[in-house]
Write a protein that holds these residues in place. Structure first.
Motif, PDB file in Angstrom:
ATOM      1  N   SER A 133     -77.146 -35.039  35.080  1.00  0.00           N
ATOM      2  CA  SER A 133     -77.420 -34.867  36.770  1.00  0.00           C
ATOM      3  C   SER A 133     -78.519 -35.927  36.909  1.00  0.00           C
ATOM      4  O   SER A 133     -78.009 -36.708  38.098  1.00  0.00           O
ATOM      5  CB  SER A 133     -78.174 -33.614  36.773  1.00  0.00           C
ATOM      6  OG  SER A 133     -77.263 -32.565  36.208  1.00  0.00           O
ATOM      7  N   CYS A 134     -79.350 -36.681  36.221  1.00  0.00           N
ATOM      8  CA  CYS A 134     -80.096 -37.552  36.731  1.00  0.00           C
ATOM      9  C   CYS A 134     -79.164 -38.966  36.843  1.00  0.00           C
ATOM     10  O   CYS A 134     -79.369 -39.698  37.951  1.00  0.00           O
ATOM     11  CB  CYS A 134     -81.178 -37.932  35.706  1.00  0.00           C
ATOM     12  SG  CYS A 134     -82.680 -37.087  35.897  1.00  0.00           S
ATOM     13  N   ALA A 135     -78.137 -39.231  36.070  1.00  0.00           N
ATOM     14  CA  ALA A 135     -77.390 -40.313  36.305  1.00  0.00           C
ATOM     15  C   ALA A 135     -76.629 -39.946  37.524  1.00  0.00           C
ATOM     16  O   ALA A 135     -76.425 -41.010  38.197  1.00  0.00           O
ATOM     17  CB  ALA A 135     -76.260 -40.474  34.900  1.00  0.00           C
ATOM     18  N   GLU A 136     -76.040 -39.012  37.815  1.00  0.00           N
ATOM     19  CA  GLU A 136     -75.252 -38.533  38.746  1.00  0.00           C
ATOM     20  C   GLU A 136     -76.030 -38.659  39.998  1.00  0.00           C
ATOM     21  O   GLU A 136     -75.615 -39.320  41.305  1.00  0.00           O
ATOM     22  CB  GLU A 136     -74.644 -37.284  38.833  1.00  0.00           C
ATOM     23  CG  GLU A 136     -73.481 -37.330  39.775  1.00  0.00           C
ATOM     24  CD  GLU A 136     -72.639 -35.855  39.623  1.00  0.00           C
ATOM     25  OE1 GLU A 136     -72.118 -35.458  40.456  1.00  0.00           O
ATOM     26  OE2 GLU A 136     -72.757 -35.268  38.385  1.00  0.00           O
ATOM     27  N   LEU A 137     -77.441 -38.152  40.099  1.00  0.00           N
ATOM     28  CA  LEU A 137     -78.184 -38.638  41.242  1.00  0.00           C
ATOM     29  C   LEU A 137     -78.489 -39.901  41.649  1.00  0.00           C
ATOM     30  O   LEU A 137     -78.593 -40.344  42.703  1.00  0.00           O
ATOM     31  CB  LEU A 137     -79.549 -37.970  40.905  1.00  0.00           C
ATOM     32  CG  LEU A 137     -79.586 -36.441  40.998  1.00  0.00           C
ATOM     33  CD1 LEU A 137     -81.177 -35.933  40.728  1.00  0.00           C
ATOM     34  CD2 LEU A 137     -79.710 -36.058  42.666  1.00  0.00           C
ATOM     35  N   ARG A 138     -78.806 -40.789  40.389  1.00  0.00           N
ATOM     36  CA  ARG A 138     -78.902 -42.146  40.716  1.00  0.00           C
ATOM     37  C   ARG A 138     -77.717 -42.795  41.394  1.00  0.00           C
ATOM     38  O   ARG A 138     -78.033 -43.724  42.396  1.00  0.00           O
ATOM     39  CB  ARG A 138     -79.230 -42.726  39.180  1.00  0.00           C
ATOM     40  CG  ARG A 138     -79.661 -44.401  39.346  1.00  0.00           C
ATOM     41  CD  ARG A 138     -78.721 -45.244  38.725  1.00  0.00           C
ATOM     42  NE  ARG A 138     -79.181 -46.539  38.929  1.00  0.00           N
ATOM     43  CZ  ARG A 138     -78.576 -47.498  39.701  1.00  0.00           C
ATOM     44  NH1 ARG A 138     -77.531 -47.235  40.601  1.00  0.00           N
ATOM     45  NH2 ARG A 138     -79.130 -48.566  39.920  1.00  0.00           N
ATOM     46  N   ALA A 139     -76.575 -42.600  40.958  1.00  0.00           N
ATOM     47  CA  ALA A 139     -75.295 -43.115  41.424  1.00  0.00           C
ATOM     48  C   ALA A 139     -75.193 -42.829  43.132  1.00  0.00           C
ATOM     49  O   ALA A 139     -74.933 -43.403  43.896  1.00  0.00           O
ATOM     50  CB  ALA A 139     -74.191 -42.747  40.729  1.00  0.00           C
ATOM     51  N   ASN A 140     -75.334 -41.508  43.260  1.00  0.00           N
ATOM     52  CA  ASN A 140     -75.195 -40.899  44.950  1.00  0.00           C
ATOM     53  C   ASN A 140     -76.407 -41.696  45.673  1.00  0.00           C
ATOM     54  O   ASN A 140     -76.293 -41.774  46.694  1.00  0.00           O
ATOM     55  CB  ASN A 140     -75.332 -39.400  44.863  1.00  0.00           C
ATOM     56  CG  ASN A 140     -74.076 -38.603  44.151  1.00  0.00           C
ATOM     57  OD1 ASN A 140     -73.109 -39.267  44.017  1.00  0.00           O
ATOM     58  ND2 ASN A 140     -74.287 -37.497  43.811  1.00  0.00           N
TER      59      ASN A 140
END
Length: 118
Positions: free
Chosen positions: A51-58
């Motif tokens: 989720s952190c990786a996806e948050l970073r990308a978004n």
């Protein structure tokens, strides 16, 4: 008039930017929903790192477009979230999630305020 353009070209450019801004505003609700899902996923011990990786990308994508469409405060909040996750790097641990969550909540507040005002 936009510097270096005749009145007709400047009007076309401004109209195009207005359409992009309108599309951005109409996408805010879905973006907010997506960020809330990720906020919820931060609670899941099996998904928080993903989720952190996806948050970073978004956050990176959001930061990239906000300056162009006139939402600097949203862009600044997105940049802070992206930078925080980047700063944690390989040291990202469960106990850092509170910092990420706090920045995400600030971003969500800003997005909701702008959506309400639009």
């Amino acid at each position: 008039m936009v510097h270096g353009l005749d009145a007709n070209s400047a009007a076309q450019l401004n109209a195009g930017l207005a359409r992009i801004r309108e599309r951005f505003i109409s996408s805010l609700s879905d973006r907010i929903d997506s960020f809330y899902e990720l906020l919820s996923d931060l609670q899941d011990d099996t998904r928080w790192a993903e989720s952190c990786a996806e948050l970073r990308a978004n956050a990176h994508k959001l930061h990239g477009i906000c300056g162009s469409v006139g939402f600097a405060a949203i862009g600044e909040n997105a940049a802070r979230l992206e930078q925080k996750i980047d700063s944690l790097g390989p040291d990202l641990h469960r106990n850092n999630i509170d910092d990420v969550r706090s920045l995400l909540n600030c971003l969500l507040d800003e997005m909701e305020q702008n959506l309400d005002a639009a």
